[in-house]
Design an enzyme around this catalytic site. Structure first.
Site, mmCIF file in Angstrom:
data_model
loop_
_atom_site.group_PDB
_atom_site.id
_atom_site.type_symbol
_atom_site.label_atom_id
_atom_site.label_comp_id
_atom_site.label_asym_id
_atom_site.label_seq_id
_atom_site.Cartn_x
_atom_site.Cartn_y
_atom_site.Cartn_z
ATOM 1 N N HIS A 22 0.833 -1.200 0.000
ATOM 2 C CA HIS A 22 0.000 0.000 0.000
ATOM 3 C C HIS A 22 0.873 1.259 0.000
ATOM 4 O O HIS A 22 0.736 2.132 -0.863
ATOM 5 C CB HIS A 22 -0.914 -0.021 1.232
ATOM 6 C CG HIS A 22 -1.813 1.165 1.343
ATOM 7 N ND1 HIS A 22 -3.124 1.133 0.975
ATOM 8 C CD2 HIS A 22 -1.571 2.431 1.759
ATOM 9 C CE1 HIS A 22 -3.667 2.328 1.159
ATOM 10 N NE2 HIS A 22 -2.742 3.135 1.646
ATOM 11 N N GLU A 23 1.778 1.321 0.951
ATOM 12 C CA GLU A 23 2.634 2.519 1.033
ATOM 13 C C GLU A 23 3.557 2.596 -0.175
ATOM 14 O O GLU A 23 3.905 3.685 -0.634
ATOM 15 C CB GLU A 23 3.421 2.522 2.344
ATOM 16 C CG GLU A 23 2.566 2.467 3.622
ATOM 17 C CD GLU A 23 1.457 3.523 3.695
ATOM 18 O OE1 GLU A 23 1.590 4.568 3.021
ATOM 19 O OE2 GLU A 23 0.462 3.296 4.406
ATOM 20 N N HIS B 167 1.858 4.564 -2.855
ATOM 21 C CA HIS B 167 2.059 6.008 -2.668
ATOM 22 C C HIS B 167 3.477 6.399 -3.062
ATOM 23 O O HIS B 167 3.710 7.431 -3.683
ATOM 24 C CB HIS B 167 1.833 6.387 -1.200
ATOM 25 C CG HIS B 167 0.410 6.324 -0.746
ATOM 26 N ND1 HIS B 167 -0.590 7.010 -1.373
ATOM 27 C CD2 HIS B 167 -0.183 5.667 0.290
ATOM 28 C CE1 HIS B 167 -1.754 6.787 -0.744
ATOM 29 N NE2 HIS B 167 -1.524 5.958 0.265
ATOM 30 N N GLU C 166 -4.444 7.692 -3.442
ATOM 31 C CA GLU C 166 -4.906 6.459 -2.806
ATOM 32 C C GLU C 166 -5.288 5.396 -3.841
ATOM 33 O O GLU C 166 -5.153 4.196 -3.593
ATOM 34 C CB GLU C 166 -6.098 6.772 -1.900
ATOM 35 C CG GLU C 166 -6.560 5.627 -1.046
ATOM 36 C CD GLU C 166 -5.629 5.330 0.121
ATOM 37 O OE1 GLU C 166 -4.675 6.095 0.362
ATOM 38 O OE2 GLU C 166 -5.846 4.302 0.785
#
Lengths: 496, 496
Positions: A260-261, A264, A290
């Site tokens: 997830h990170e 980003h 996101e």
């Protein structure tokens, strides 16, 4: 005119440097700072914020932008220069509405609130957190008053993260999403997943994360991964990207938290060099940002092709846990829909239900119809209604998220919007990269990464969120249907 | 007048916040930053430095200081307020001499030079480092020109670290020190110390360091220890102190490196709360600061009483290496005088000889009598003369130190001055704490720590280096005799 542009660029570079420096201070605060450094840190952040704000809202910036109008008009709409002038003007007009002193108070309260949250969450002590929350909310109310023409007091907060979007638009999307998700969750059957809880030594999780991360398309020497309480990603240039994650020794959630990170991070890493140290060096909105963390976490990181390559490695890494689990069972387990207490641990399907809860509570808090001292109880009751689970304590309830501690109200909806947008973009990606599944199954993630960089990440903030979405998908509208179709297909396939 | 004082304090708080923020950026750069973040980091540091410098040198600050003269005159000399006005005026007059653009260029060159040094040192590649060094030296020459009345072009550089001290004064101290140290080293007999090289697993070194550090007098939650290439200590308030160290798996040098930085850290931790966010929140000079790192590294950390308490723990930690080594042999070994290549690894006796080499080279570099491209050769020849050792490559020679990469010329002498001053202060400590040896042997280090805090650290920069020394010892003079006596006694006792 060239001189004016240079002057503008110099000013924006200075402001960017201050904001990036504040970013470093924020990263350090969350990853490395000794706890008692919090007070001095709040002062530093307040000072940097004040100087950056003052430097930006000066009338001279407005004069520069006016003098640059003729240049803007003759340049192509999506040229770096025209975009710089246009977007900076929009930012400047918005920033001028907020008195510096209010901005400074908000920054300071955010830093102190964050420190208090770390501490009170650990003790599940909402009462001690309440005064910090109250300060943050009071400041947000004063902030909202700077934008009296908004359709709802919530819209100015939303607009900070999702520029140009109104509360009504979000309500409309969530109005479709909420009932549809509830129905999908209701229809989902239990999936065998007990092997995902057990013993997963953290050093091996860390090593596995490192192996995966090196294949995603980051250049060497441009990123790092650290453990923290509440995972986040920040960057101080496109070549200094900081991923964080959270390891627990009894599950594998760090795998998806890290992906997830990393999503980003890939966004920040992909922003064009020419946009660095300007006001364009970010994503157009948090929803778009996101959408990419969700893409890497879910559309890549829970897909069968991805795990066709990586599951043998994961299995070798945790043979005691996974030795007897076959790939299809693993993929089914990581894609199950199962209501739980914690947003960041939620599966793809129930995740947006957590967001809808927060979106409603935030509106009531800002309107004043919900008293802050009643928040834990209301939280628990609504969680039971929406997700059917009992909240044992505030650490697993109202104190679970970092956002409110730092004054981040209006932020949550962007997570669900990101889920929705991720599927709108993913459809385009699928058309553009017909061999994507085969590539992922071979461990080749750079074609995907490069396509997204070229077509999305590199643009930075040159276009508005809607313009960006339109350029990619052909329509500026946020459309929940692809996301819902994806979830319905998935739930169906789990039980096929 | 009260309003003027408040205005001055606000301005200084802002500047302190900017400097502290730059400190966080610097710590991150050396401890955690991905290497390719260096360029953006240099810009950020340059911007913060420029804003802080501009905010300080404004004429308004001078007017404030003039208007505050009557207040200064009626207040006690060592009151916080009188000291604030007096010291700030001295700083302001000096800072006004340096154009902002030069200051900015120096900051940027320092950040880029540091990144280049990390890289070129690893490859022992002086040629690639040379352009960065040249830029730094050229900037230092321009800096020196801002102070044309100085007795020597080296004095303005020295004055940045050792305010009020001239090159001539240092030469005089070193003129006594050099020959005397050479004689002590010549007379020193070899000591059996081979057990200090071998296998010392890093995780155990780290755990030992943590155990020792918790006994030194730091409050909980105010400090941390991290590994880095070139150990240093920095702080962003008296409650956010960052120690760094360097572990090698084949020796125990991290023990003394950690104690050294802890000495700096205790100084920062001890500075009074009332001096935080002012221009007084530091040590009066690097020499005084270094006297304390030396105190904790050597006067405490190589003493028999200290190890009476800690040696059993160390022995249990490394039984394979130290199981058959008795305390007296260990203490003898860690106190031996033995010339080596690396300054930071040098023993107490030879250490200052490394400094004298650098002091001479720096003067020749600034005067222009030594060409930078000849530096490696000259370094190697003089090292052989002074210390009798052959330099195998530049990584172990001219590239070993971080300082020149960041423009830190004039800094080195403060290390040797620190050695000298540490003994001047230690004599006073011994009188004040007659039970010190017994306390150390019982593992009680807080009486020492508290005494030093109360009598030295808490004063910050309120007094000049000489005034501070005089307050402690009764004389403002730097006197090498106690240090030489200590070393002679030690060398003699090793062979008693």
């Amino acid at each position: 005119m060239d001189k004016d542009l240079r002057t503008l660029r110099d000013r924006l570079a200075e402001i960017s440097d201050l904001n990036r420096a504040a970013g470093v201070l924020g990263w350090d605060q969350r990853v490395t700072m000794p706890p008692r450094g919090a007070e001095a840190r709040a002062e530093m952040l307040a000072t940097l914020g004040r100087i950056a704000h003052d430097a930006f809202i000066e009338p001279e910036v407005g004069f520069l932008l006016e003098r640059l109008r003729p240049l803007e008009d003759v340049l192509p709409y999506d040229s770096d220069e025209a975009a710089l002038i246009r977007v900076t003007r929009r930012d400047w007009i918005k920033s001028r509405r907020v008195p510096t002193e209010l901005r400074v108070e908000m920054t300071r309260a955010a830093a102190l609130g964050h420190a208090a949250w770390v501490d009170t969450r650990a003790r599940s002590d909402f009462a001690s957190f309440l005064p910090y929350l109250r300060t943050n909310v009071d400041l947000k109310r004063r902030y909202v008053e700077c934008f009296e023409e908004a359709d709802s007091p919530y819209t100015p907060l939303l607009d900070d993260y999702e520029p140009g979007m109104t509360t009504a638009e979000v309500s409309e999307v969530f109005g479709v999403l909420g009932p549809a998700l509830a129905e999908i969750v209701r229809d989902a059957e239990p999936v065998h997943a007990s092997f995902l809880n057990g013993s997963f030594p953290i050093d091996r999780q860390r090593a596995f994360a490192d192996r995966v991360l090196t294949t995603l398309g980051f250049e060497d020497g441009t990123w790092r991964l650290d453990p923290t309480v509440h995972p986040f990603c920040t960057s101080f240039s496109n070549r200094d990207v900081r991923l964080t994650t959270r390891y627990r020794d009894d599950d594998l959630e760090s795998v998806w938290s890290t992906l997830h990170e990393a999503g980003h991070g890939l966004y920040a890493h992909g922003i064009a060099d020419g946009l660095q140290r300007t006001s364009l060096g970010g994503a157009p909105s948090l929803g778009l940002n996101e959408s990419q963390s969700r893409t890497w976490e879910n559309l890549v990181g829970r897909s069968e092709p991805f795990w066709t390559h990586w599951y043998p490695d994961l299995r070798r890494t945790f043979p005691e846990q996974l030795g007897s689990v076959e790939l299809p069972d693993f993929v089914r387990a990581i894609n199950r829909a199962e209501p739980g207490l914690i947003r960041v641990d939620a599966d793809e399907t129930t995740y947006s239900l957590h967001i809808i809860l927060r979106f409603e509570l935030e509106q009531e808090i800002i309107q004043g119809s919900l008293k802050l001292e009643d928040l834990p109880e209301v939280w628990n009751v609504r969680t039971k209604e929406l997700l059917g689970v009992d909240v044992p304590d505030d650490a697993h309830g109202v104190l679970q998220d970092v956002h409110w501690s730092g004054g981040g109200m209006g932020y949550f909806p962007t997570y669900a919007l990101g889920n929705v947008i991720s599927l709108q973009i993913w459809q385009v990606v699928r058309d553009a990269l017909p061999d994507l599944d085969a590539q992922m199954a071979a461990g080749e993630l750079t074609p995907l990464s490069h396509w997204l960089r070229e077509n999305l990440y590199s643009l930075g903030r040159k276009l508005t969120p809607k313009e960006t979405l339109e350029r990619l998908t052909g329509s500026p509208e946020i459309d929940p249907e692809p996301y819902l179709r994806y979830l319905r297909d998935k739930v169906a396939s789990l039980h096929a």
